[in-house]
Design a protein around this motif. Structure first.
Motif, PDB file in Angstrom:
ATOM      1  N   GLU A 122       0.826  -2.364  -5.141  1.00 28.84           N
ATOM      2  CA  GLU A 122       0.921  -2.350  -3.844  1.00 28.84           C
ATOM      3  C   GLU A 122       1.283  -2.706  -3.004  1.00 28.84           C
ATOM      4  O   GLU A 122       2.041  -3.190  -1.992  1.00 28.84           O
ATOM      5  N   THR A 123       0.587  -4.484  -2.881  1.00 28.30           N
ATOM      6  CA  THR A 123       1.640  -5.637  -1.682  1.00 28.30           C
ATOM      7  C   THR A 123       3.363  -5.894  -2.168  1.00 28.30           C
ATOM      8  O   THR A 123       3.202  -5.827  -0.574  1.00 28.30           O
ATOM      9  N   ASP A 133       4.941  -3.174  -1.315  1.00 34.01           N
ATOM     10  CA  ASP A 133       4.721  -2.862   0.807  1.00 34.01           C
ATOM     11  C   ASP A 133       5.290  -3.578   0.886  1.00 34.01           C
ATOM     12  O   ASP A 133       6.475  -3.272   2.200  1.00 34.01           O
ATOM     13  N   LYS A 172       9.122  -3.009   3.907  1.00 36.98           N
ATOM     14  CA  LYS A 172       9.029  -3.334   4.986  1.00 36.98           C
ATOM     15  C   LYS A 172       9.939  -4.293   4.649  1.00 36.98           C
ATOM     16  O   LYS A 172      11.194  -3.602   6.202  1.00 36.98           O
ATOM     17  N   HIS A 220       3.462   3.506  -2.752  1.00 38.10           N
ATOM     18  CA  HIS A 220       3.962   2.785  -1.311  1.00 38.10           C
ATOM     19  C   HIS A 220       3.710   4.531  -0.869  1.00 38.10           C
ATOM     20  O   HIS A 220       2.695   3.481   0.118  1.00 38.10           O
ATOM     21  N   ARG A 221       2.884   5.279  -1.036  1.00 34.12           N
ATOM     22  CA  ARG A 221       3.393   6.402  -0.385  1.00 34.12           C
ATOM     23  C   ARG A 221       1.417   7.052  -0.342  1.00 34.12           C
ATOM     24  O   ARG A 221       1.174   7.347  -0.547  1.00 34.12           O
ATOM     25  N   ARG A 278      -1.894   7.076   1.164  1.00 36.77           N
ATOM     26  CA  ARG A 278      -3.084   5.414   0.901  1.00 36.77           C
ATOM     27  C   ARG A 278      -2.691   5.531   2.593  1.00 36.77           C
ATOM     28  O   ARG A 278      -2.300   5.716   3.116  1.00 36.77           O
TER      29      ARG A 278
END
Length: 464
Positions: A298-299, A302, A306, A431-432, A464
Motif C-alpha cells: 500500500e505504501t 500510494d 502520488k 489504492h482505493r 481505505r
C-alpha cells in the motif's frame, strides 16, 4: 530473539502418503488432480510412475526441465491426455496447436505481444481498472462482501475486451463470466476416458452438456469476427489495428484458416484472461493474510500514484506488488501442469553424472504445482513469502524452478501483458480498497484448466 510472525501458509493438499489403488487414483483425478501427488513428487528431482500401461516421468529438476522444454524440445509433443482434455475446447488455438499450424499461429500473433507493444496497452488497462473500482465505490453497503474470484474474471474480461478487441466482443460481461465458469465446469476437467486414453470419438460422460456451452462460445466468436469484418469493409481507416484485426488480416492464402482464427480468438477470450483472473484473486487472498507485506504494498502503491508516474512504468516502480503476484502464482500456478510425451527415446545426464533414460512414448509431466512447492528448491515452500521475488532476491532463483508461464518456444506469449495487467489492476484496487477474509473465506484449490478456488473466494471489501 526473532519476533517476526510465522509466514502464512495458504490452504493446499498435503502430499499423499502410500500407493493408492487404480480406483482411488481415478476418483482423485476426477475430484481434484492436485490431491493426487504423493510425497516423492515434492521431494525427488524426478520420479517414474506407471498407471495401467501408461508410464509417466514426473520432472522437477530444473536442468532436466530445461533439457525437455528448451534444449531438445523437438523431441517432445503435447501428451495424449492433454490433447484429449483441451482440443475439444480450443481445437487449433495457439495453446493446443502443433507443427505447422502452431508455427503459423505464433508468427501471426507474436507482433501483438512484443514487450514494446504490450506496454502500449497500459493506459487502457488503467482506464478499465479505474472503471471497475467505481462499481465497488458505488456499493450501497460498506464494507461489503463479494466473490473476488468472479470479480477478477469480470475485470480481466474488461481489460481483454478493451486491449485486444477494442471493446468489440459480441457478449456482455455478465453473460461472459457465467459462460466461462460453466465451460470450465463442464469441459475443463479430466474424464475417466481420458485417463484410460480412450479414442476421442468415445463420449465423455462428465462433459455431457458441455457441447451446448461450447456452441455458445463459438457463437460469441463468430459474431465478434463478423462485426469486425463488416467494419473493416465499411470503414478501413477507422478500424482498430488490434489483435482481432491482425488475425483477420492473416486469413486465407498462406496465413491462418477461418477455423484457426476462430480457435485463437476463443483461446484468448476463454483461456487467455482466465489465468490472470485466478492469479489476481489468489493474490488478494494471500495478501489479506500477510498484513505487514500488504502495508508495504500500500505504501508503494500510494507513493507511485502520488508521483503521477505513467502506468507503463508501474511494473518497474512497484516491486512489492509484482512480488506478491509472482508469489501467488508460485503457490497457485494458473496452469498447474505441462504435459509432454517423448517422440523418440532420449537420455539426459545431470551435472553429478546421474542418467535419466526417457523411453519413446513415455508421458513427461512438468508440474509447476509440485515444482513450486518442492523442498529441494524452495525455503519453506508452502509459505506465502513474496520477498522471494523482490529484486535483491530474484537472482537466487534458477530460471527453471519457477514456471508460471511455461518455458521454451511454447512459453506463454502473453506473459509481459499479464504481468503488466496484474500490477496495474492490483495497484488500482489496493489504492482505493482493502480486501480482508471473512468467516466464509475458506478456499480450496481445485485444478480444472486453471487453479481455481472451489466455491469461489468471498472477501470483505472496505474503503481505505
Amino acid at each position: 530473539m526473532d519476533m517476526r510472525p510465522e509466514p502464512f501458509e495458504p490452504p493446499a493438499p498435503t502430499p499423499r502418503v502410500g500407493v493408492p489403488s487404480y480406483l482411488k487414483i481415478i476418483k482423485t483425478v476426477l475430484r481434484n488432480p492436485l490431491e493426487l501427488w504423493g510425497e516423492p513428487s515434492y521431494t525427488l528431482p524426478w520420479i517414474e510412475t506407471k498407471f495401467i500401461t501408461q508410464r509417466t516421468l514426473i520432472v522437477n529438476d530444473p536442468g532436466l526441465i530445461r533439457y525437455i522444454l528448451v534444449e531438445n524440445v523437438s523431441n517432445y509433443e503435447m501428451s495424449k491426455v492433454r490433447r484429449l482434455i483441451l482440443r475439444p475446447i480450443l481445437r487449433d488455438g495457439l495453446l493446443t496447436a502443433e507443427g505447422e499450424i502452431w508455427k503459423r499461429s505464433r508468427k501471426a500473433i507474436a507482433p501483438v505481444f512484443t514487450p514494446r507493444h504490450a506496454k502500449g496497452f497500459a493506459g487502457q488497462m488503467l482506464r478499465r481498472s479505474e472503471e471497475f473500482v467505481e462499481r465497488y465505490a458505488a456499493a450501497k453497503v460498506k464494507p461489503f462482501t463479494t466473490n473476488v474470484a468472479s470479480d477478477m474474471t469480470e475485470l480481466t474480461f474488461d481489460i481483454l475486451a478493451e486491449t485486444l478487441f477494442s471493446g468489440e466482443v459480441a457478449v456482455e460481461r455478465e453473460g461472459f463470466v457465467q459462460s466461462v465458469e460453466e465451460l470450465l465446469h463442464r469441459m475443463g476437467r479430466v474424464d475417466p476416458m481420458d485417463i484410460l486414453l480412450a479414442p476421442e470419438w468415445l463420449p465423455r460422460l462428465t462433459r455431457i452438456g458441455g457441447k451446448k456451452v461450447m456452441n455458445r462460445f463459438r457463437t460469441i466468436v463468430s459474431e465478434t469476427m463478423a462485426l469486425r469484418r463488416q467494419r473493416m469493409a465499411t470503414d478501413p481507416t477507422g478500424t482498430p489495428n488490434d489483435f482481432l484485426t491482425l488475425l483477420l488480416q492473416t486469413e486465407g492464402a498462406n496465413g491462418l484458416s477461418t477455423e484457426e482464427i476462430e480457435d485463437n480468438i476463443l483461446t484468448f477470450i476463454g483461456a487467455g484472461h482466465e489465468t490472470t483472473a485466478r492469479a489476481l484473486a489468489w493474490t488478494l487472498y494471500c495478501v489479506a493474510n500477510t498484513p505487514a507485506f500488504r502495508e508495504a504494498m500500500e505504501t508503494e502503491i500510494d507513493g507511485v500514484m502520488k508521483s503521477g508516474a505513467d502506468p507503463v512504468e508501474w511494473l518497474t516502480l512497484m516491486p512489492h506488488v509484482l512480488a506478491a503476484f509472482e508469489e501467488a502464482m508460485r503457490l497457485y500456478p494458473p496452469a498447474p501442469s505441462i504435459n509432454r510425451a517423448a517422440i523418440e527415446e532420449d537420455e539426459w545426464t545431470s551435472p553429478t553424472g546421474e542418467r535419466v533414460r526417457i523411453p519413446k512414448g513415455i508421458a513427461v509431466l512438468v508440474m509447476p504445482w509440485t515444482l513450486h512447492r518442492h523442498v529441494l528448491y524452495w525455503d519453506r515452500p508452502r509459505a506465502f513469502m513474496p520477498e522471494r521475488f523482490l529484486p535483491e532476491n530474484r537472482e537466487k532463483l534458477h530460471r527453471f524452478q519457477y514456471l508460471p508461464f511455461g518455458a521454451g518456444p511454447r512459453i506463454c506469449i502473453g506473459a509481459t501483458f499479464a504481468l503488466q495487467e496484474a500490477v496495474i489492476a492490483l495497484a488500482v484496487l489496493m489504492h482505493r480498497f482493502r480486501f480482508d477474509v471473512t468467516d466464509e473465506t475458506k478456499p480450496w484449490p481445485v485444478q480444472r484448466l486453471t487453479t481455481q478456488p472451489r466455491g469461489g473466494l468471498p472477501m470483505r471489501v472496505s474503503a481505505r
